[in-house]
Design a protein around this motif. Structure first.
Motif, PDB file in Angstrom:
ATOM      1  N   ALA A 107       0.841 -22.380  -4.607  1.00  0.00           N
ATOM      2  CA  ALA A 107       0.223 -22.629  -5.912  1.00  0.00           C
ATOM      3  C   ALA A 107       0.992 -21.863  -6.973  1.00  0.00           C
ATOM      4  O   ALA A 107       1.691 -20.882  -6.678  1.00  0.00           O
ATOM      5  CB  ALA A 107      -1.239 -22.213  -5.905  1.00  0.00           C
ATOM      6  N   ASP A 108       0.848 -22.319  -8.215  1.00  0.00           N
ATOM      7  CA  ASP A 108       1.472 -21.626  -9.346  1.00  0.00           C
ATOM      8  C   ASP A 108       0.465 -20.795 -10.130  1.00  0.00           C
ATOM      9  O   ASP A 108       0.841 -19.823 -10.782  1.00  0.00           O
ATOM     10  CB  ASP A 108       2.119 -22.649 -10.284  1.00  0.00           C
ATOM     11  CG  ASP A 108       3.190 -23.472  -9.599  1.00  0.00           C
ATOM     12  OD1 ASP A 108       4.113 -22.872  -9.024  1.00  0.00           O
ATOM     13  OD2 ASP A 108       3.090 -24.713  -9.613  1.00  0.00           O
ATOM     14  N   LEU A 109      -0.797 -21.197 -10.084  1.00  0.00           N
ATOM     15  CA  LEU A 109      -1.853 -20.477 -10.786  1.00  0.00           C
ATOM     16  C   LEU A 109      -3.128 -20.591  -9.960  1.00  0.00           C
ATOM     17  O   LEU A 109      -3.519 -21.697  -9.576  1.00  0.00           O
ATOM     18  CB  LEU A 109      -2.084 -21.083 -12.179  1.00  0.00           C
ATOM     19  CG  LEU A 109      -3.272 -20.552 -12.992  1.00  0.00           C
ATOM     20  CD1 LEU A 109      -3.097 -19.072 -13.327  1.00  0.00           C
ATOM     21  CD2 LEU A 109      -3.448 -21.367 -14.279  1.00  0.00           C
ATOM     22  N   VAL A 110      -3.752 -19.462  -9.689  1.00  0.00           N
ATOM     23  CA  VAL A 110      -5.026 -19.439  -8.973  1.00  0.00           C
ATOM     24  C   VAL A 110      -6.069 -18.791  -9.873  1.00  0.00           C
ATOM     25  O   VAL A 110      -5.854 -17.699 -10.409  1.00  0.00           O
ATOM     26  CB  VAL A 110      -4.936 -18.670  -7.650  1.00  0.00           C
ATOM     27  CG1 VAL A 110      -6.314 -18.597  -6.982  1.00  0.00           C
ATOM     28  CG2 VAL A 110      -3.941 -19.332  -6.705  1.00  0.00           C
ATOM     29  N   LEU A 111      -7.198 -19.461 -10.050  1.00  0.00           N
ATOM     30  CA  LEU A 111      -8.319 -18.937 -10.813  1.00  0.00           C
ATOM     31  C   LEU A 111      -9.489 -18.723  -9.875  1.00  0.00           C
ATOM     32  O   LEU A 111      -9.720 -19.521  -8.967  1.00  0.00           O
ATOM     33  CB  LEU A 111      -8.734 -19.913 -11.920  1.00  0.00           C
ATOM     34  CG  LEU A 111      -7.676 -20.229 -12.976  1.00  0.00           C
ATOM     35  CD1 LEU A 111      -6.956 -21.524 -12.614  1.00  0.00           C
ATOM     36  CD2 LEU A 111      -8.295 -20.341 -14.352  1.00  0.00           C
ATOM     37  N   ASP A 183       2.806 -29.259 -15.290  1.00  0.00           N
ATOM     38  CA  ASP A 183       2.609 -29.736 -13.909  1.00  0.00           C
ATOM     39  C   ASP A 183       2.545 -28.597 -12.894  1.00  0.00           C
ATOM     40  O   ASP A 183       3.026 -28.732 -11.759  1.00  0.00           O
ATOM     41  CB  ASP A 183       3.712 -30.737 -13.505  1.00  0.00           C
ATOM     42  CG  ASP A 183       3.654 -32.014 -14.315  1.00  0.00           C
ATOM     43  OD1 ASP A 183       2.540 -32.486 -14.593  1.00  0.00           O
ATOM     44  OD2 ASP A 183       4.726 -32.533 -14.678  1.00  0.00           O
ATOM     45  N   TRP A 184       1.947 -27.487 -13.294  1.00  0.00           N
ATOM     46  CA  TRP A 184       1.734 -26.404 -12.340  1.00  0.00           C
ATOM     47  C   TRP A 184       0.724 -26.833 -11.285  1.00  0.00           C
ATOM     48  O   TRP A 184      -0.187 -27.627 -11.560  1.00  0.00           O
ATOM     49  CB  TRP A 184       1.185 -25.175 -13.061  1.00  0.00           C
ATOM     50  CG  TRP A 184       2.176 -24.391 -13.847  1.00  0.00           C
ATOM     51  CD1 TRP A 184       3.352 -24.833 -14.382  1.00  0.00           C
ATOM     52  CD2 TRP A 184       2.060 -23.016 -14.216  1.00  0.00           C
ATOM     53  NE1 TRP A 184       3.967 -23.826 -15.065  1.00  0.00           N
ATOM     54  CE2 TRP A 184       3.197 -22.703 -14.981  1.00  0.00           C
ATOM     55  CE3 TRP A 184       1.100 -22.038 -13.984  1.00  0.00           C
ATOM     56  CZ2 TRP A 184       3.399 -21.431 -15.508  1.00  0.00           C
ATOM     57  CZ3 TRP A 184       1.291 -20.777 -14.509  1.00  0.00           C
ATOM     58  CH2 TRP A 184       2.433 -20.468 -15.263  1.00  0.00           C
ATOM     59  N   ARG A 185       0.863 -26.277 -10.108  1.00  0.00           N
ATOM     60  CA  ARG A 185      -0.131 -26.459  -9.055  1.00  0.00           C
ATOM     61  C   ARG A 185      -1.232 -25.424  -9.293  1.00  0.00           C
ATOM     62  O   ARG A 185      -1.006 -24.230  -9.129  1.00  0.00           O
ATOM     63  CB  ARG A 185       0.506 -26.271  -7.680  1.00  0.00           C
ATOM     64  CG  ARG A 185       1.579 -27.315  -7.344  1.00  0.00           C
ATOM     65  CD  ARG A 185       2.432 -26.843  -6.187  1.00  0.00           C
ATOM     66  NE  ARG A 185       3.146 -25.614  -6.540  1.00  0.00           N
ATOM     67  CZ  ARG A 185       3.812 -24.855  -5.659  1.00  0.00           C
ATOM     68  NH1 ARG A 185       3.839 -25.196  -4.383  1.00  0.00           N
ATOM     69  NH2 ARG A 185       4.432 -23.765  -6.066  1.00  0.00           N
ATOM     70  N   ILE A 186      -2.413 -25.900  -9.686  1.00  0.00           N
ATOM     71  CA  ILE A 186      -3.520 -25.028 -10.059  1.00  0.00           C
ATOM     72  C   ILE A 186      -4.599 -25.111  -8.988  1.00  0.00           C
ATOM     73  O   ILE A 186      -5.053 -26.200  -8.640  1.00  0.00           O
ATOM     74  CB  ILE A 186      -4.091 -25.430 -11.433  1.00  0.00           C
ATOM     75  CG1 ILE A 186      -2.982 -25.344 -12.501  1.00  0.00           C
ATOM     76  CG2 ILE A 186      -5.273 -24.544 -11.804  1.00  0.00           C
ATOM     77  CD1 ILE A 186      -3.403 -25.877 -13.857  1.00  0.00           C
ATOM     78  N   GLU A 187      -4.986 -23.950  -8.469  1.00  0.00           N
ATOM     79  CA  GLU A 187      -6.018 -23.890  -7.442  1.00  0.00           C
ATOM     80  C   GLU A 187      -7.188 -23.028  -7.919  1.00  0.00           C
ATOM     81  O   GLU A 187      -7.042 -22.190  -8.803  1.00  0.00           O
ATOM     82  CB  GLU A 187      -5.468 -23.299  -6.133  1.00  0.00           C
ATOM     83  CG  GLU A 187      -4.496 -24.200  -5.407  1.00  0.00           C
ATOM     84  CD  GLU A 187      -4.177 -23.690  -4.014  1.00  0.00           C
ATOM     85  OE1 GLU A 187      -4.834 -22.720  -3.555  1.00  0.00           O
ATOM     86  OE2 GLU A 187      -3.276 -24.259  -3.384  1.00  0.00           O
ATOM     87  N   GLU A 188      -8.341 -23.259  -7.299  1.00  0.00           N
ATOM     88  CA  GLU A 188      -9.536 -22.489  -7.609  1.00  0.00           C
ATOM     89  C   GLU A 188     -10.111 -21.907  -6.321  1.00  0.00           C
ATOM     90  O   GLU A 188     -10.177 -22.589  -5.300  1.00  0.00           O
ATOM     91  CB  GLU A 188     -10.576 -23.392  -8.281  1.00  0.00           C
ATOM     92  CG  GLU A 188     -11.761 -22.662  -8.861  1.00  0.00           C
ATOM     93  CD  GLU A 188     -12.671 -23.591  -9.641  1.00  0.00           C
ATOM     94  OE1 GLU A 188     -13.031 -23.240 -10.772  1.00  0.00           O
ATOM     95  OE2 GLU A 188     -13.019 -24.670  -9.115  1.00  0.00           O
ATOM     96  N   THR A 189     -10.486 -20.644  -6.378  1.00  0.00           N
ATOM     97  CA  THR A 189     -11.160 -19.999  -5.261  1.00  0.00           C
ATOM     98  C   THR A 189     -12.453 -19.396  -5.801  1.00  0.00           C
ATOM     99  O   THR A 189     -12.907 -19.776  -6.873  1.00  0.00           O
ATOM    100  CB  THR A 189     -10.252 -18.936  -4.609  1.00  0.00           C
ATOM    101  OG1 THR A 189     -10.896 -18.391  -3.464  1.00  0.00           O
ATOM    102  CG2 THR A 189      -9.878 -17.827  -5.572  1.00  0.00           C
ATOM    103  N   GLU A 190     -13.077 -18.493  -5.065  1.00  0.00           N
ATOM    104  CA  GLU A 190     -14.328 -17.882  -5.513  1.00  0.00           C
ATOM    105  C   GLU A 190     -14.218 -16.367  -5.508  1.00  0.00           C
ATOM    106  O   GLU A 190     -13.423 -15.790  -4.756  1.00  0.00           O
ATOM    107  CB  GLU A 190     -15.502 -18.305  -4.618  1.00  0.00           C
ATOM    108  CG  GLU A 190     -15.953 -19.732  -4.815  1.00  0.00           C
ATOM    109  CD  GLU A 190     -17.282 -19.995  -4.127  1.00  0.00           C
ATOM    110  OE1 GLU A 190     -17.700 -19.170  -3.280  1.00  0.00           O
ATOM    111  OE2 GLU A 190     -17.906 -21.019  -4.439  1.00  0.00           O
ATOM    112  N   VAL A 191     -15.037 -15.741  -6.334  1.00  0.00           N
ATOM    113  CA  VAL A 191     -15.116 -14.283  -6.362  1.00  0.00           C
ATOM    114  C   VAL A 191     -16.539 -13.895  -6.764  1.00  0.00           C
ATOM    115  O   VAL A 191     -17.193 -14.604  -7.544  1.00  0.00           O
ATOM    116  CB  VAL A 191     -14.086 -13.680  -7.342  1.00  0.00           C
ATOM    117  CG1 VAL A 191     -14.434 -14.014  -8.785  1.00  0.00           C
ATOM    118  CG2 VAL A 191     -13.958 -12.180  -7.155  1.00  0.00           C
TER     119      VAL A 191
END
Length: 221
Positions: A107-111, A183-191
């Motif tokens: 990924a390029d950006l993880v939120l 066109d970054w690969r953007i992913e989402e996780t949890e916190v």
């Protein structure tokens, strides 16, 4: 933690009068990460407390969340840069897990999507504003996010290349919009999201949330 160059990344911590929260936050910075506390005009001794806990303090007198984030990004030296609120709502100890997709090239950006640990940790008006912005983001970019998570990780060089210009509360959203346009690969996780320590400046008040939403809406025009 020391001020030596980090092994994994720099953590940018925008700070305006967070003396109560800083010790908890800084004690949870993971090994291999360096805390960059960006003092945005604090009057409660936040800068001194940050230094006492081993953080690098960056002075940014121009008020504004985006101004503080940008100053921290420009001061960073590591390959990876994380952004994290400085009010003890978020545990930076989660950074190794959150950063893993970027470190590993997936990924390029993880939120990190916020998951409240207690009733009232994330007020209803703040959630409503966040949902509205997420829908607007989807219409504008096609990126589907549940939350414009304040805890996020990307590579420093790529972040600088986005040329972010917002210096207020629109900075986090502008980052996602421009990343999507590139066109970054953007992913989402949890916190986990805890009740904040100290007085809230944004999400804890209707007025603060309203101003933040207006700043972010301006980014989407």
């Amino acid at each position: 933690m020391t001020n030596i160059p980090p092994q994994y990344g720099d953590v940018v911590l925008p700070c305006l009068n967070e003396a109560e929260a800083l010790p908890w936050v800084l004690d949870r910075i993971p090994d291999g990460w360096r805390a960059l506390v960006v003092d945005n005009g604090s009057t409660d001794g936040s800068a001194q407390i940050a230094r006492a806990h081993g953080a690098v303090v960056v002075d940014e007198p121009r008020r504004g969340f985006g101004a503080a984030c940008n100053a921290g990004l420009l001061a960073a030296e590591a390959e990876l840069v994380a952004f994290c609120d400085c009010d003890a709502t978020l545990d930076p100890g989660a950074l190794p897990r959150i950063a893993a997709p970027v470190r590993e090239g997936r990924a390029d950006l993880v939120l990190a999507r916020r998951r409240p640990t207690e009733r009232g940790a994330w007020p209803l008006h703040a959630r409503a504003g966040n949902r509205a912005l997420s829908r607007m983001l989807l219409r504008r970019t096609g990126v589907r996010l549940h939350d414009l998570g304040p805890l996020r990780v990307a590579r420093r060089r790529q972040l600088v290349g986005l040329g972010l210009t917002d210096r207020r509360s629109g900075y986090p959203l502008q980052m996602v919009v421009r990343a999507a346009e590139e066109d970054w690969r953007i992913e989402e996780t949890e916190v986990e999201y805890r009740p904040r320590t100290g007085a809230s400046k944004v999400t804890g008040t209707w007025r603060g949330t309203w101003h933040a939403v207006q700043d972010m809406r301006a980014v989407l025009r």
